[in-house]
Design a protein around this motif. Structure first.
Motif, PDB file in Angstrom:
ATOM      1  N   SER A  11      -6.395  -3.172  -1.092  1.00 40.39           N
ATOM      2  CA  SER A  11      -6.464  -1.715  -1.127  1.00 40.39           C
ATOM      3  C   SER A  11      -7.600  -1.230  -0.246  1.00 40.39           C
ATOM      4  O   SER A  11      -8.702  -1.785  -0.282  1.00 40.39           O
ATOM      5  N   GLN A  13      -9.138   2.593   1.796  1.00 41.79           N
ATOM      6  CA  GLN A  13      -8.999   4.026   1.983  1.00 41.79           C
ATOM      7  C   GLN A  13      -8.464   4.320   3.379  1.00 41.79           C
ATOM      8  O   GLN A  13      -8.640   3.523   4.314  1.00 41.79           O
ATOM      9  N   ARG A  38       6.620  -5.052   8.325  1.00 44.85           N
ATOM     10  CA  ARG A  38       6.226  -4.404   7.077  1.00 44.85           C
ATOM     11  C   ARG A  38       7.425  -3.700   6.474  1.00 44.85           C
ATOM     12  O   ARG A  38       8.362  -3.321   7.174  1.00 44.85           O
ATOM     13  N   ALA A  40       8.068  -0.777   3.356  1.00 44.22           N
ATOM     14  CA  ALA A  40       7.642   0.119   2.296  1.00 44.22           C
ATOM     15  C   ALA A  40       8.789   0.262   1.299  1.00 44.22           C
ATOM     16  O   ALA A  40       9.957   0.067   1.659  1.00 44.22           O
ATOM     17  N   HIS A  89      -2.190   6.392   5.168  1.00 45.36           N
ATOM     18  CA  HIS A  89      -1.558   6.275   3.850  1.00 45.36           C
ATOM     19  C   HIS A  89      -0.111   5.794   3.968  1.00 45.36           C
ATOM     20  O   HIS A  89       0.348   4.966   3.181  1.00 45.36           O
ATOM     21  N   GLU A  90       0.588   6.305   4.977  1.00 43.89           N
ATOM     22  CA  GLU A  90       2.004   5.961   5.137  1.00 43.89           C
ATOM     23  C   GLU A  90       2.219   4.524   5.599  1.00 43.89           C
ATOM     24  O   GLU A  90       3.370   4.081   5.708  1.00 43.89           O
ATOM     25  N   THR A  92       1.122   2.054   3.844  1.00 39.97           N
ATOM     26  CA  THR A  92       1.210   1.283   2.620  1.00 39.97           C
ATOM     27  C   THR A  92       2.556   0.563   2.588  1.00 39.97           C
ATOM     28  O   THR A  92       3.612   1.190   2.705  1.00 39.97           O
ATOM     29  N   GLN A 122       0.494  -7.484   0.113  1.00 38.54           N
ATOM     30  CA  GLN A 122       0.557  -6.042  -0.115  1.00 38.54           C
ATOM     31  C   GLN A 122      -0.647  -5.341   0.494  1.00 38.54           C
ATOM     32  O   GLN A 122      -1.796  -5.757   0.294  1.00 38.54           O
ATOM     33  N   VAL A 123      -0.372  -4.269   1.206  1.00 31.30           N
ATOM     34  CA  VAL A 123      -1.416  -3.398   1.746  1.00 31.30           C
ATOM     35  C   VAL A 123      -1.227  -2.015   1.142  1.00 31.30           C
ATOM     36  O   VAL A 123      -0.131  -1.435   1.234  1.00 31.30           O
ATOM     37  N   ILE A 124      -2.266  -1.514   0.516  1.00 31.99           N
ATOM     38  CA  ILE A 124      -2.229  -0.179  -0.083  1.00 31.99           C
ATOM     39  C   ILE A 124      -3.314   0.659   0.572  1.00 31.99           C
ATOM     40  O   ILE A 124      -4.495   0.291   0.538  1.00 31.99           O
ATOM     41  N   VAL A 125      -2.904   1.769   1.157  1.00 29.61           N
ATOM     42  CA  VAL A 125      -3.843   2.663   1.824  1.00 29.61           C
ATOM     43  C   VAL A 125      -3.879   3.965   1.038  1.00 29.61           C
ATOM     44  O   VAL A 125      -2.883   4.692   0.974  1.00 29.61           O
ATOM     45  N   SER A 126      -5.015   4.257   0.452  1.00 34.90           N
ATOM     46  CA  SER A 126      -5.137   5.467  -0.356  1.00 34.90           C
ATOM     47  C   SER A 126      -5.608   6.620   0.516  1.00 34.90           C
ATOM     48  O   SER A 126      -6.437   6.455   1.410  1.00 34.90           O
TER      49      SER A 126
END
Length: 127
Positions: A11, A13, A38, A40, A89-90, A92, A122-126
């Motif tokens: 995760s 930012q 990738r 989503a 963010h997109e 993710t 998994q890559v999560i971009v907040s």
């Protein structure tokens, strides 16, 4: 049968950076074209970056990541890398590495062009 194992996801930012790794067992990856994809939730798997066989002098990037992502390889370590910066963010998604065994004169983005896949990281971009 090679095994591809991705790592380095997590995760972060928006605006942050990550470096993904893909270690390949059994195979000497030096002879093969490799790529990062990738996917989503609810979307198709898309090609992100491709690198040529050998020393990886040739690369190809999706327009959306040009200038922010860098694909590289260390054949001695049988490892493929993806450096990602200014993450959005997109972006993710689950990120996969892939290996193509067939010789190619171009650097394909189609998933069907690749023969072996990892399980993903998994890559999560907040935001």
């Amino acid at each position: 049968q090679p095994e591809l194992v991705e790592s380095g996801g997590g995760s972060v930012q928006a605006g942050g950076s990550l470096r993904l790794s893909c270690t390949v067992t059994v195979y000497n990856i030096g002879s093969f074209c490799m790529a990062w994809f990738r996917q989503a939730p609810g979307k198709e798997r898309e090609g992100v970056a491709v690198i040529s066989d050998g020393r990886g002098y040739n690369t190809n990037y999706a327009d959306s990541v040009k200038g922010r992502f860098t694909i590289s390889r260390d054949n001695g370590k049988s490892t493929l890398y993806l450096g990602m910066s200014s993450l959005k963010h997109e972006e993710t998604a689950m990120y996969y590495c892939a290996l193509r065994t067939r010789a190619t004169s171009y650097l394909p983005f189609a998933p069907s062009s690749y023969d072996f896949w990892g399980q993903g990281t998994q890559v999560i971009v907040s935001s």
